[in-house]
Design a protein around this motif. Structure first.
Motif, PDB file in Angstrom:
ATOM      1  N   CYS A   1      41.470  48.692   9.149  1.00  0.00           N
ATOM      2  CA  CYS A   1      41.482  49.811  10.080  1.00  0.00           C
ATOM      3  C   CYS A   1      41.302  49.291  11.497  1.00  0.00           C
ATOM      4  CB  CYS A   1      40.351  50.780   9.746  1.00  0.00           C
ATOM      5  SG  CYS A   1      40.545  51.574   8.138  1.00  0.00           S
ATOM      6  N   PRO A   2      41.849  50.006  12.477  1.00  0.00           N
ATOM      7  CA  PRO A   2      41.696  49.572  13.871  1.00  0.00           C
ATOM      8  C   PRO A   2      40.228  49.403  14.240  1.00  0.00           C
ATOM      9  CG  PRO A   2      43.253  51.373  13.711  1.00  0.00           C
ATOM     10  CD  PRO A   2      42.605  51.231  12.364  1.00  0.00           C
ATOM     11  N   ALA A   3      39.959  48.391  15.034  1.00  0.00           N
ATOM     12  CA  ALA A   3      38.591  48.129  15.482  1.00  0.00           C
ATOM     13  C   ALA A   3      38.622  47.698  16.937  1.00  0.00           C
ATOM     14  CB  ALA A   3      37.946  47.052  14.624  1.00  0.00           C
ATOM     15  N   VAL A   4      37.591  48.045  17.673  1.00  0.00           N
ATOM     16  CA  VAL A   4      37.542  47.753  19.101  1.00  0.00           C
ATOM     17  C   VAL A   4      37.338  46.276  19.397  1.00  0.00           C
ATOM     18  CG1 VAL A   4      36.813  50.062  19.735  1.00  0.00           C
ATOM     19  CG2 VAL A   4      35.096  48.334  19.246  1.00  0.00           C
ATOM     20  N   ALA A   5      37.063  45.470  18.392  1.00  0.00           N
ATOM     21  CA  ALA A   5      36.852  44.044  18.614  1.00  0.00           C
ATOM     22  C   ALA A   5      38.151  43.318  18.961  1.00  0.00           C
ATOM     23  CB  ALA A   5      36.209  43.399  17.396  1.00  0.00           C
ATOM     24  N   GLY A   6      39.286  43.945  18.667  1.00  0.00           N
ATOM     25  CA  GLY A   6      40.561  43.338  19.007  1.00  0.00           C
ATOM     26  C   GLY A   6      40.797  43.369  20.508  1.00  0.00           C
ATOM     27  N   SER A   7      41.759  42.603  20.947  1.00  0.00           N
ATOM     28  CA  SER A   7      42.015  42.588  22.387  1.00  0.00           C
ATOM     29  C   SER A   7      43.444  43.035  22.668  1.00  0.00           C
ATOM     30  CB  SER A   7      41.775  41.196  22.945  1.00  0.00           C
ATOM     31  OG  SER A   7      42.626  40.255  22.322  1.00  0.00           O
ATOM     32  N   GLY A   8      43.578  43.977  23.573  1.00  0.00           N
ATOM     33  CA  GLY A   8      44.872  44.449  24.027  1.00  0.00           C
ATOM     34  C   GLY A   8      45.113  43.977  25.445  1.00  0.00           C
ATOM     35  N   THR A   9      46.221  44.385  25.998  1.00  0.00           N
ATOM     36  CA  THR A   9      46.531  44.068  27.388  1.00  0.00           C
ATOM     37  C   THR A   9      45.472  44.694  28.277  1.00  0.00           C
ATOM     38  OG1 THR A   9      48.888  43.994  26.914  1.00  0.00           O
ATOM     39  CG2 THR A   9      48.251  44.314  29.217  1.00  0.00           C
ATOM     40  N   MET A  10      44.799  43.882  29.087  1.00  0.00           N
ATOM     41  CA  MET A  10      43.728  44.378  29.943  1.00  0.00           C
ATOM     42  C   MET A  10      44.314  45.000  31.206  1.00  0.00           C
ATOM     43  SD  MET A  10      40.589  45.004  30.526  1.00  0.00           S
ATOM     44  CE  MET A  10      39.500  44.080  29.468  1.00  0.00           C
ATOM     45  N   LEU A  11      43.900  46.228  31.479  1.00  0.00           N
ATOM     46  CA  LEU A  11      44.287  46.946  32.687  1.00  0.00           C
ATOM     47  C   LEU A  11      43.014  47.354  33.410  1.00  0.00           C
ATOM     48  CD1 LEU A  11      46.869  49.406  31.084  1.00  0.00           C
ATOM     49  CD2 LEU A  11      47.374  47.228  32.209  1.00  0.00           C
ATOM     50  N   SER A  12      43.006  47.232  34.727  1.00  0.00           N
ATOM     51  CA  SER A  12      41.852  47.655  35.528  1.00  0.00           C
ATOM     52  C   SER A  12      42.330  48.608  36.616  1.00  0.00           C
ATOM     53  CB  SER A  12      41.157  46.452  36.170  1.00  0.00           C
ATOM     54  OG  SER A  12      40.542  45.665  35.197  1.00  0.00           O
ATOM     55  N   TYR A  13      41.830  49.828  36.551  1.00  0.00           N
ATOM     56  CA  TYR A  13      42.184  50.847  37.542  1.00  0.00           C
ATOM     57  C   TYR A  13      40.937  51.645  37.890  1.00  0.00           C
ATOM     58  CZ  TYR A  13      47.118  50.166  36.270  1.00  0.00           C
ATOM     59  OH  TYR A  13      48.356  49.648  36.043  1.00  0.00           O
ATOM     60  N   ASN A  14      40.906  52.140  39.137  1.00  0.00           N
ATOM     61  CA  ASN A  14      39.868  53.095  39.488  1.00  0.00           C
ATOM     62  C   ASN A  14      40.507  54.468  39.623  1.00  0.00           C
ATOM     63  OD1 ASN A  14      40.762  53.517  42.228  1.00  0.00           O
ATOM     64  ND2 ASN A  14      39.773  51.593  42.788  1.00  0.00           N
ATOM     65  N   SER A  15      39.676  55.482  39.748  1.00  0.00           N
ATOM     66  CA  SER A  15      40.182  56.848  39.753  1.00  0.00           C
ATOM     67  C   SER A  15      41.040  57.143  40.977  1.00  0.00           C
ATOM     68  CB  SER A  15      39.031  57.851  39.641  1.00  0.00           C
ATOM     69  OG  SER A  15      38.119  57.679  40.709  1.00  0.00           O
ATOM     70  N   THR A  16      40.819  56.450  42.083  1.00  0.00           N
ATOM     71  CA  THR A  16      41.652  56.642  43.273  1.00  0.00           C
ATOM     72  C   THR A  16      43.042  56.048  43.057  1.00  0.00           C
ATOM     73  OG1 THR A  16      39.701  56.618  44.697  1.00  0.00           O
ATOM     74  CG2 THR A  16      41.829  56.202  45.757  1.00  0.00           C
ATOM     75  N   THR A  17      43.109  54.835  42.503  1.00  0.00           N
ATOM     76  CA  THR A  17      44.396  54.199  42.229  1.00  0.00           C
ATOM     77  C   THR A  17      45.212  55.027  41.251  1.00  0.00           C
ATOM     78  OG1 THR A  17      43.418  52.031  42.576  1.00  0.00           O
ATOM     79  CG2 THR A  17      45.506  52.091  41.398  1.00  0.00           C
ATOM     80  N   LEU A  18      44.563  55.581  40.239  1.00  0.00           N
ATOM     81  CA  LEU A  18      45.284  56.341  39.218  1.00  0.00           C
ATOM     82  C   LEU A  18      45.678  57.741  39.674  1.00  0.00           C
ATOM     83  CD1 LEU A  18      43.618  55.358  35.825  1.00  0.00           C
ATOM     84  CD2 LEU A  18      45.782  54.586  36.814  1.00  0.00           C
ATOM     85  N   TYR A  19      45.323  58.108  40.913  1.00  0.00           N
ATOM     86  CA  TYR A  19      45.820  59.363  41.452  1.00  0.00           C
ATOM     87  C   TYR A  19      47.337  59.270  41.616  1.00  0.00           C
ATOM     88  CZ  TYR A  19      45.369  63.833  43.807  1.00  0.00           C
ATOM     89  OH  TYR A  19      45.447  65.163  44.123  1.00  0.00           O
ATOM     90  N   THR A  20      47.834  58.033  41.705  1.00  0.00           N
ATOM     91  CA  THR A  20      49.264  57.737  41.586  1.00  0.00           C
ATOM     92  C   THR A  20      49.464  57.232  40.165  1.00  0.00           C
ATOM     93  OG1 THR A  20      49.405  57.101  43.913  1.00  0.00           O
ATOM     94  CG2 THR A  20      51.167  56.332  42.455  1.00  0.00           C
ATOM     95  N   PRO A  21      50.270  57.931  39.351  1.00  0.00           N
ATOM     96  CA  PRO A  21      50.425  57.537  37.939  1.00  0.00           C
ATOM     97  C   PRO A  21      50.848  56.076  37.783  1.00  0.00           C
ATOM     98  CG  PRO A  21      51.536  59.617  38.374  1.00  0.00           C
ATOM     99  CD  PRO A  21      51.106  59.064  39.697  1.00  0.00           C
ATOM    100  N   GLN A  22      50.241  55.393  36.830  1.00  0.00           N
ATOM    101  CA  GLN A  22      50.581  54.004  36.509  1.00  0.00           C
ATOM    102  C   GLN A  22      51.183  53.988  35.106  1.00  0.00           C
ATOM    103  OE1 GLN A  22      50.080  51.496  38.882  1.00  0.00           O
ATOM    104  NE2 GLN A  22      49.582  53.293  40.132  1.00  0.00           N
ATOM    105  N   GLN A  23      52.384  53.417  34.986  1.00  0.00           N
ATOM    106  CA  GLN A  23      53.105  53.437  33.720  1.00  0.00           C
ATOM    107  C   GLN A  23      53.263  52.027  33.164  1.00  0.00           C
ATOM    108  OE1 GLN A  23      56.409  55.354  35.533  1.00  0.00           O
ATOM    109  NE2 GLN A  23      55.739  57.381  34.901  1.00  0.00           N
ATOM    110  N   HIS A  24      53.158  51.937  31.839  1.00  0.00           N
ATOM    111  CA  HIS A  24      53.287  50.654  31.142  1.00  0.00           C
ATOM    112  C   HIS A  24      54.138  50.840  29.896  1.00  0.00           C
ATOM    113  CE1 HIS A  24      50.258  48.614  33.587  1.00  0.00           C
ATOM    114  NE2 HIS A  24      49.686  49.805  33.644  1.00  0.00           N
ATOM    115  N   GLN A  25      55.023  49.875  29.663  1.00  0.00           N
ATOM    116  CA  GLN A  25      55.874  49.904  28.474  1.00  0.00           C
ATOM    117  C   GLN A  25      55.083  49.387  27.271  1.00  0.00           C
ATOM    118  OE1 GLN A  25      58.960  51.282  28.679  1.00  0.00           O
ATOM    119  NE2 GLN A  25      58.336  51.667  30.781  1.00  0.00           N
TER     120      GLN A  25
END
Length: 145
Positions: free
Chosen positions: A14-38
């Motif tokens: 089952c999925p577990a948080v111990a795995g590592s995905g693509t790391m993204l770092s955003y703050n709430s001001t930056t995300l006021y402009t939508p950020q899209q990822h494939q």
């Protein structure tokens, strides 16, 4: 940490948080402009075999993304994650407090969406899966309101 479930004599991962995905770092001001990822939606893990996780669908064992989200203003902004694709997607999220969230069709066209009205700062583990076990090209959007 790998979370496994014994179901009818068969061991399922089952999925577990111990795995590592693509790391993204955003703050709430930056995300006021939508950020899209494939992302390719789907995976080999059937959520219906994971008794302690919400929802149904197929996701990868490790998260697709790890979003390091920081609130940067008061009052806090709402955080939304939504998927656009040509298949029936699901989204599974583990928030900074360790709570699990799942959605199937809230974004319309069989696409998933989750909005946190009071999104705390921290790491959000994000899986983009499919309802029926297929794989498809998808786009996930991170945005604040």
């Amino acid at each position: 940490m790998l979370l496994s479930v014994l179901f009818s004599g068969t061991l399922f991962a089952c999925p577990a948080v111990a795995g590592s995905g693509t790391m993204l770092s955003y703050n709430s001001t930056t995300l006021y402009t939508p950020q899209q990822h494939q992302v390719i939606a789907g995976g080999t893990e059937d959520l219906s075999n994971c008794y302690d996780l919400p929802g149904t669908g197929w996701v990868a064992l490790s998260p697709d993304f790890e979003l390091n989200f920081q609130q940067s203003n008061k009052p806090t902004r709402e955080l939304e994650l939504r998927v656009d694709s040509k298949c029936d997607t699901v989204i599974l999220i583990n928030d900074p407090a360790g709570n699990w969230f799942h959605d199937d069709d809230s974004n319309g066209n069989q696409d998933a969406k989750i909005r946190f009205t009071t999104a705390p700062s921290g790491i959000y583990d994000v899986w983009i899966g499919t309802y029926d076990g297929d794989y498809c090209d998808s786009q996930v959007t991170f945005e604040t309101f």
